[in-house]
Design an enzyme around this catalytic site. Structure first.
Site, PDB file in Angstrom:
ATOM      1  N   SER A  45      22.864  17.967  29.210  1.00 45.88           N
ATOM      2  CA  SER A  45      22.243  19.474  28.669  1.00 45.88           C
ATOM      3  C   SER A  45      20.834  18.992  28.099  1.00 45.88           C
ATOM      4  CB  SER A  45      23.105  19.752  27.560  1.00 45.88           C
ATOM      5  OG  SER A  45      22.462  20.718  26.338  1.00 45.88           O
TER       6      SER A  45
ATOM      7  N   TYR B  54      27.976  18.144  19.910  1.00 47.93           N
ATOM      8  CA  TYR B  54      27.718  18.570  21.376  1.00 47.93           C
ATOM      9  C   TYR B  54      26.342  17.389  21.701  1.00 47.93           C
ATOM     10  CZ  TYR B  54      26.007  21.567  25.177  1.00 47.93           C
ATOM     11  OH  TYR B  54      25.691  21.852  26.423  1.00 47.93           O
TER      12      TYR B  54
END
Length: 271
Positions: free
Chosen positions: A156, A169
């Site tokens: 990401s 995350y």
């Protein structure tokens, strides 16, 4: 102050699949929908056989059926070592030699790290990072026996910078980035390439609930001024799976509209 002309980025450029994946068999996790499903579609269109692996059984089976004879579905909890073994075995049984893996399955978070529960933090780590570890460990012996192959781990933009409200995350996506490089170094002489892709904000079922909108001007904190589309991320993944990327390993490819490159011109100029 000089006048700045901005390009119209309201619509993604038309894309044509030119990558060749003929003869390749790829396992793709989290492929029932979103980026994973689009990656499966593009891989099949490029000539690959694909195994769609997901916990969403109904959606995953429907996606596989839609893609036709060169797609299969298997239910996979990426935190289960046993289920990983079964998924790889199914791919071999249905299509023969496994040559690629896309570790795409993941979950997100959206709260300050100091209010996130330990239970939730551990859950995100298990799915986003341990799942990637188990997938690579399950497929590497198959890639070695095939004489090489490609692993693409979906990280990401949050694995390239500090991003607020992404404690677990972000931590896992930085971990995926690091684990990718270790695996690339350890397996380079086996002709096994391992790379990470780092999407920016992309319009998917996972992110649609945040209120983001598609189209130009709807995400002004990126240089391109918009969120990404799953097809744009998938195109980068399919390229890395292909022989066109034969000398690329240990790389981190940001597909984020320039988000991690730096502040936008409008921000710098105070507009």
């Amino acid at each position: 102050m000089p006048t700045i002309a901005f390009l119209d980025t309201s619509r993604p450029a038309e894309r044509h699949i030119v990558t060749d994946l003929n003869g390749k068999t790829v396992v793709i996790t989290g492929a029932a929908r979103g980026i994973g499903a689009e990656t499966a579609r593009q891989a099949v269109a490029a000539g690959a056989n694909v195994v769609i692996a997901d916990v969403l059984a109904e959606e995953g089976a429907a996606t596989a059926a839609d893609l036709g004879d060169r797609a299969r579905f298997t239910e996979l909890d990426v935190t289960s070592e046993e289920q990983w073994g079964a998924a790889i075995a199914l791919a071999k049984r249905e299509f023969g030699t496994v040559t690629g893996l896309v570790n795409n399955a993941g979950i997100s978070t959206g709260q300050p790290f100091d209010t996130e529960t330990l239970e939730h933090f551990r859950k995100v780590v298990e799915i986003n990072l341990v799942g990637v570890f188990l997938g690579m460990r399950a497929v590497v012996p198959e890639l070695k026996s095939a004489g090489g192959g490609s692993i693409v781990n979906i990280s990401s933009a949050a694995g390239l910078m500090g991003l607020a409200f992404t404690g677990s995350y972000g931590a896992t996506k930085w971990g995926v980035r690091g684990l990718t490089k270790v695996a690339a170094v350890e397996n380079g002489t086996e002709n096994i390439r391992v790379n990470s892709v780092h999407p920016g904000m992309t319009f998917t079922p996972m992110t649609s609930g945040t209120g983001i909108r598609e189209g130009g001007g709807n995400y002004p904190n990126t240089p391109m001024g918009r969120v990404g589309e799953p097809a744009e991320i998938a195109g980068a993944v399919v390229f890395l799976l292909s022989d066109a990327a034969s000398y690329i390993t240990g790389a981190e490819l940001a597909v984020d509209g320039g988000w991690t490159a730096g502040p936008t011109v409008k921000y710098v100029m105070g507009q």
